[in-house]
Design a protein around this motif. Structure first.
Motif, short mmCIF file in Angstrom:
data_model
loop_
_atom_site.label_atom_id
_atom_site.label_comp_id
_atom_site.label_asym_id
_atom_site.label_seq_id
_atom_site.Cartn_x
_atom_site.Cartn_y
_atom_site.Cartn_z
N HIS A 104 -7.34 -18.58 -0.22
CA HIS A 104 -6.55 -18.65 1.02
C HIS A 104 -6.63 -20.05 1.61
O HIS A 104 -5.63 -20.61 2.06
N LYS A 105 -7.80 -20.62 1.57
CA LYS A 105 -8.01 -21.97 2.12
C LYS A 105 -7.14 -23.01 1.40
O LYS A 105 -6.60 -23.91 2.03
N LEU A 115 3.76 -17.99 -3.61
CA LEU A 115 2.45 -18.57 -3.29
C LEU A 115 1.42 -18.25 -4.37
O LEU A 115 0.57 -19.05 -4.70
N ARG A 116 1.51 -17.06 -4.95
CA ARG A 116 0.53 -16.57 -5.91
C ARG A 116 0.79 -17.03 -7.34
O ARG A 116 -0.10 -17.05 -8.16
N GLN A 164 -4.37 -22.34 -0.03
CA GLN A 164 -3.00 -21.82 0.07
C GLN A 164 -2.49 -21.18 -1.22
O GLN A 164 -1.32 -21.32 -1.56
N ARG A 165 -3.37 -20.49 -1.92
CA ARG A 165 -2.97 -19.73 -3.11
C ARG A 165 -2.97 -18.23 -2.85
O ARG A 165 -2.57 -17.46 -3.70
N GLU A 166 -3.45 -17.83 -1.69
CA GLU A 166 -3.50 -16.43 -1.27
C GLU A 166 -2.97 -16.33 0.15
O GLU A 166 -3.25 -17.21 0.97
N PRO A 167 -2.27 -15.26 0.48
CA PRO A 167 -1.79 -15.11 1.86
C PRO A 167 -2.91 -14.80 2.84
O PRO A 167 -2.79 -15.07 4.03
N ASP A 213 -13.94 -25.87 7.44
CA ASP A 213 -13.67 -26.52 6.17
C ASP A 213 -14.94 -26.94 5.44
O ASP A 213 -14.96 -27.03 4.24
#
Length: 194
Positions: free
Chosen positions: A48-49, A140-141, A51-54, A3
């Protein structure tokens, strides 16, 4: 530890030249330069971090992990922009520290880095918006729907600060120098409490 990866990367790049960085008289940090320096932008890893990308992969070249450093140094999509950047900065190693040192070297080099960041990030952001708008995009996207910025700003000013808020009329037409018309966007008007 993952992180803090970007904070560590940025600190490690700037810390050795901190005095020069803080004492510089030139070179504004633009929105897109900040994205590349911090790693917080349209990068698969960051998206991704949050949570906007798988997954963290690069949409441009298919690499496993799309980081700011990948975009700056490796992604095949940005070869032309990278060649122009290297030509002006004279930097073969595009590590963040080398880029920071080059930026501090001259205003011309700073502008070359800023131009690279502007071109690349604006194209990545455009592609991101297109993916968000796609009808078959997973939930999610999709672009998040919600309150606009004005209600959030208005609610952040409290009676305790001695001000209440109201919105101004949207987009009033005004005249500037040389009779050029321009628009004043809606804004928050601060009015004392009675």
């Amino acid at each position: 530890m993952e992180d803090s990866r970007y904070g560590t990367r940025t600190i490690g790049a700037i810390l050795p030249v901190m005095e020069k960085w803080l004492g510089r008289k030139k070179g504004a940090l633009t929105f897109r330069v900040t994205q590349v320096v911090s790693g917080h932008g349209c990068f698969g890893h960051y998206l991704h971090k949050i949570q906007r990308e798988p997954g963290p992969q690069c949409h441009e070249c298919g690499a496993v992990d799309d980081t700011a450093q990948h975009t700056l140094e490796e992604c095949n999509r940005w070869v032309v922009e990278r060649v122009a950047l290297r030509a002006v900065t004279g930097v073969a190693d595009l590590s963040l520290h080398s880029i920071i040192v080059a930026m501090l070297g001259s205003e011309r080099k700073w502008e070359a880095v800023a131009s690279f960041c502007e071109k690349v990030m604006s194209q990545k952001e455009k592609a991101e918006r297109e993916r968000e708008a796609s009808a078959d995009a997973p939930p999610l996207r999709r672009r998040r729907q919600g309150r606009g910025r004005e209600p959030m700003l208005a609610s952040s000013l409290s009676k305790a600060s001695g001000y209440r808020t109201r919105t101004a009329r949207p987009h009033r037409r005004c005249r500037g120098e040389g009779d050029q018309a321009f628009l004043i966007p809606p804004s928050i008007v601060r009015v004392p409490w009675r």
